[in-house]
Design a protein around this motif. Structure first.
Motif, PDB file in Angstrom:
ATOM      1  N   ALA A 261       0.830  -1.207   0.000  1.00 54.91           N
ATOM      2  CA  ALA A 261       0.000   0.000   0.000  1.00 54.91           C
ATOM      3  C   ALA A 261       0.862   1.252   0.000  1.00 54.91           C
ATOM      4  O   ALA A 261       0.563   2.238  -0.688  1.00 54.91           O
ATOM      5  N   ARG A 262       1.948   1.218   0.762  1.00 57.52           N
ATOM      6  CA  ARG A 262       2.847   2.374   0.814  1.00 57.52           C
ATOM      7  C   ARG A 262       3.536   2.590  -0.539  1.00 57.52           C
ATOM      8  O   ARG A 262       3.752   3.745  -0.948  1.00 57.52           O
ATOM      9  N   PHE A 263       3.839   1.524  -1.234  1.00 60.39           N
ATOM     10  CA  PHE A 263       4.464   1.633  -2.550  1.00 60.39           C
ATOM     11  C   PHE A 263       3.541   2.364  -3.522  1.00 60.39           C
ATOM     12  O   PHE A 263       3.993   3.207  -4.311  1.00 60.39           O
ATOM     13  N   ASP A 264       2.250   2.065  -3.461  1.00 58.60           N
ATOM     14  CA  ASP A 264       1.291   2.742  -4.354  1.00 58.60           C
ATOM     15  C   ASP A 264       1.261   4.247  -4.088  1.00 58.60           C
ATOM     16  O   ASP A 264       1.282   5.063  -5.017  1.00 58.60           O
ATOM     17  N   SER A 265       1.218   4.621  -2.793  1.00 53.68           N
ATOM     18  CA  SER A 265       1.192   6.055  -2.477  1.00 53.68           C
ATOM     19  C   SER A 265       2.543   6.705  -2.762  1.00 53.68           C
ATOM     20  O   SER A 265       2.616   7.877  -3.157  1.00 53.68           O
ATOM     21  N   TRP A 266       3.606   5.946  -2.587  1.00 55.66           N
ATOM     22  CA  TRP A 266       4.965   6.456  -2.844  1.00 55.66           C
ATOM     23  C   TRP A 266       5.150   6.814  -4.319  1.00 55.66           C
ATOM     24  O   TRP A 266       5.743   7.853  -4.641  1.00 55.66           O
ATOM     25  N   LYS A 267       4.632   5.982  -5.191  1.00 57.36           N
ATOM     26  CA  LYS A 267       4.745   6.257  -6.633  1.00 57.36           C
ATOM     27  C   LYS A 267       4.043   7.561  -6.985  1.00 57.36           C
ATOM     28  O   LYS A 267       4.540   8.341  -7.807  1.00 57.36           O
ATOM     29  N   GLU A 268       2.896   7.805  -6.375  1.00 55.32           N
ATOM     30  CA  GLU A 268       2.171   9.048  -6.645  1.00 55.32           C
ATOM     31  C   GLU A 268       2.927  10.257  -6.109  1.00 55.32           C
ATOM     32  O   GLU A 268       2.960  11.313  -6.751  1.00 55.32           O
ATOM     33  N   GLU A 269       3.543  10.098  -4.942  1.00 56.34           N
ATOM     34  CA  GLU A 269       4.295  11.208  -4.360  1.00 56.34           C
ATOM     35  C   GLU A 269       5.533  11.556  -5.183  1.00 56.34           C
ATOM     36  O   GLU A 269       5.834  12.729  -5.414  1.00 56.34           O
ATOM     37  N   ARG A 270       6.230  10.541  -5.651  1.00 53.74           N
ATOM     38  CA  ARG A 270       7.517  10.763  -6.298  1.00 53.74           C
ATOM     39  C   ARG A 270       7.406  11.064  -7.789  1.00 53.74           C
ATOM     40  O   ARG A 270       8.276  11.707  -8.360  1.00 53.74           O
ATOM     41  N   GLY A 271       6.347  10.539  -8.408  1.00 57.32           N
ATOM     42  CA  GLY A 271       6.212  10.734  -9.847  1.00 57.32           C
ATOM     43  C   GLY A 271       6.786   9.575 -10.628  1.00 57.32           C
ATOM     44  O   GLY A 271       7.587   8.771 -10.126  1.00 57.32           O
ATOM     45  N   LYS A 272       6.402   9.480 -11.877  1.00 57.17           N
ATOM     46  CA  LYS A 272       6.803   8.368 -12.732  1.00 57.17           C
ATOM     47  C   LYS A 272       8.320   8.296 -12.886  1.00 57.17           C
ATOM     48  O   LYS A 272       8.990   9.290 -13.148  1.00 57.17           O
ATOM     49  N   GLY A 273       8.843   7.074 -12.727  1.00 54.81           N
ATOM     50  CA  GLY A 273      10.265   6.832 -12.903  1.00 54.81           C
ATOM     51  C   GLY A 273      11.148   7.305 -11.763  1.00 54.81           C
ATOM     52  O   GLY A 273      12.376   7.264 -11.874  1.00 54.81           O
ATOM     53  N   LYS A 274      10.555   7.756 -10.646  1.00 56.34           N
ATOM     54  CA  LYS A 274      11.356   8.281  -9.533  1.00 56.34           C
ATOM     55  C   LYS A 274      11.065   7.547  -8.221  1.00 56.34           C
ATOM     56  O   LYS A 274      11.294   8.088  -7.142  1.00 56.34           O
ATOM     57  N   SER A 275      10.559   6.339  -8.316  1.00 58.87           N
ATOM     58  CA  SER A 275      10.118   5.641  -7.107  1.00 58.87           C
ATOM     59  C   SER A 275      11.238   4.920  -6.364  1.00 58.87           C
ATOM     60  O   SER A 275      11.073   4.552  -5.206  1.00 58.87           O
ATOM     61  N   GLN A 276      12.380   4.700  -6.995  1.00 61.01           N
ATOM     62  CA  GLN A 276      13.439   3.957  -6.328  1.00 61.01           C
ATOM     63  C   GLN A 276      14.036   4.775  -5.179  1.00 61.01           C
ATOM     64  O   GLN A 276      14.067   5.999  -5.224  1.00 61.01           O
TER      65      GLN A 276
END
Length: 478
Positions: A261-276
């Protein structure tokens, strides 16, 4: 106390170390590492001089109850109260029997690791030596009577072999940016013991359950295979590996629901291609919403009331509680106050354990800030002569602070309550399995287990989840 700063006491030793570095042709070798050497039971040891604040002779340490044998007490070092640890006892090296002579002085190294200061007793302090880092060899167990993981290397100087101690690892220091993070991380446990391991059958049950859930989670459904991009799965894998590297956070069925669940919200916070996760700060930010309420801090009245509500009715004369991962002690003291309110007639025994040596040594001396003293803690406090607040003696006596690794079973009595918030996720999976099996083995039939708010004991581990008010607890599957 006879003492000198390291600069005054060892001024000439620096010159000697520099002179020793000059080779036969008169050129100066690169001396890029200096150590203070000392002896333990006839063997030569050294510590990085950057950790040495001063050397001293001292005695008559103030005894602190409920500490382990290697903690001799505390000492007033020019207004700073520091714990005194006998390094010989810590490493199980034989020590001559102590006498009660008041003039008996011990050789002390006053060490600083980050913002923490403490004294360690050794047999004899020798000198300062300068060597080349390139000459330091990897540690080898043949060179010492201590666990190899506490040795940073071996070096020869002046025709003698010195065992270099890893001070930061010995005391499991968590300093610097970690302490500045809002997310509080409890120490990871790595002190081995000689106690027996839990029964294989109990551990295997937990392992099977966790592995089964992990396999099911790793296998996506047909719709997920069609809609989810391959990069998303790969990014999640990298994040899981980064959390383990940067924060020793192990993703298993215990916490995978939260991680996903945190990964899903993290992707939205960071933006595409910046989740690592690029660094430790990213890992801390990712985990910032994982920790339970009031972790590493004084409890609010609302949280104390929530814990009070989940405590089972119990008329026993003695209530035994296991609090692994107690950290600096705020959680143990807060829990003790709630327990004292819930069970006023019972004798409380709280086994508060951690491998942060400084924390468990300093915890019995803890003072309470004015803000907390004016809150719900007030009935459990007393005021010292200097105006500071401390806990009443019955609260202090109810807690046994111990230096211990919860991954290795210990000889605890039957337990009424296990309070282990956010501890399991900071262990490797086999450690999680061992500790959960130990919960099952030690918990009484009517006992409860409280883990982290975002942790879930897996099905098949022998526990049933119940939600009471704002908290969830686990009871034995009868």
């Amino acid at each position: 106390m006879e003492e000198k700063t390291i600069q005054d006491r060892l001024k000439n030793a620096f010159a000697v170390a520099e002179a020793a570095a000059v080779n036969t042709r008169g050129s100066l070798s690169v001396v890029d590492f200096r150590m203070v050497s000392f002896s333990l039971s006839g063997k030569d040891y050294g510590v990085d001089i950057m950790h040495v604040r001063e050397i001293a002779k001292a005695g008559q340490f103030t005894y602190v109850p409920n500490t382990l044998p290697f903690v001799l007490g505390v000492y007033n070092l020019r207004g700073d109260i520091i714990p005194i640890i006998d390094l010989r006892l810590f490493f199980n090296i034989p020590v001559p029997e102590r006498t009660d002579k008041k003039d008996k002085l011990e050789s002390l190294l006053i060490l600083s690791v980050g913002e923490q200061t403490f004294g360690v007793v050794v047999d004899k302090i020798d000198k300062v030596l300068g060597v080349q880092k390139s000459k330091i060899q990897p540690p080898h167990p043949l060179f010492g009577d201590i666990n190899i993981k506490y040795i940073s290397g071996i070096v020869e100087a002046e025709k003698r072999l010195y065992i270099l101690l890893d001070v930061a690892r010995i005391f499991n220091s968590r300093v610097g940016e970690e302490e500045k993070d809002r997310a509080y991380t409890k120490p990871v446990f790595d002190l081995p013991t000689s106690a027996a391991v839990p029964q294989a059958s109990a551990r295997q049950t937990v392992a099977d359950a966790m592995n089964a859930r992990a396999a099911a989670a790793a296998k996506p459904s047909a719709s997920q295979r069609q809609s989810a991009p391959d990069t998303s799965a790969q990014d999640l894998k990298f994040i899981i590996e980064s959390l383990k590297t940067y924060r020793k956070f192990t993703t298993t069925p215990l916490n995978e629901q939260w991680v996903n669940a945190r990964f899903d919200s993290w992707k939205e916070e960071r933006g595409k291609g910046k989740s690592q996760l690029q660094n430790e700060n990213d890992a801390a930010l990712f985990l910032s919403s994982f920790w339970s309420p009031c972790t590493g801090a004084w409890w609010t009245k609302a949280y104390a009331d929530a814990v009070y509500k989940v405590l089972p009715e119990n008329t026993a004369k003695q209530i035994c509680v296991w609090n692994p991962g107690c950290g600096k002690g705020t959680e143990s003291y807060s829990l003790a106050c709630v327990l004292r309110k819930k069970y006023p007639a019972a004798k409380l025994r709280i086994y508060a354990q951690d491998t942060d040596l400084l924390s468990v040594s300093n915890a019995p001396l803890m003072s309470v800030p004015d803000a907390a003293a004016a809150d719900w803690y007030a009935p459990f406090l007393s005021k010292k002569a200097n105006g500071e607040y401390t806990f009443t003696q019955d609260v202090k006596d109810s807690i046994m602070f111990e230096y211990h690794d919860c991954q290795h079973t210990n000889q605890l009595p039957a337990i009424d309550i296990v309070f282990a918030r956010d501890v399991l996720s900071l262990l490797p999976q086999n450690g999680q399995e061992a500790v959960i099996a130990d919960f099952d083995e030690k918990l009484k039939a009517n006992g409860i287990v409280i883990v982290g708010e975002n942790e879930t004991l897996p099905a098949g581990s022998g526990f049933v989840e119940k939600t009471i008010g704002a908290l969830k607890v686990y009871t034995k599957n009868k």
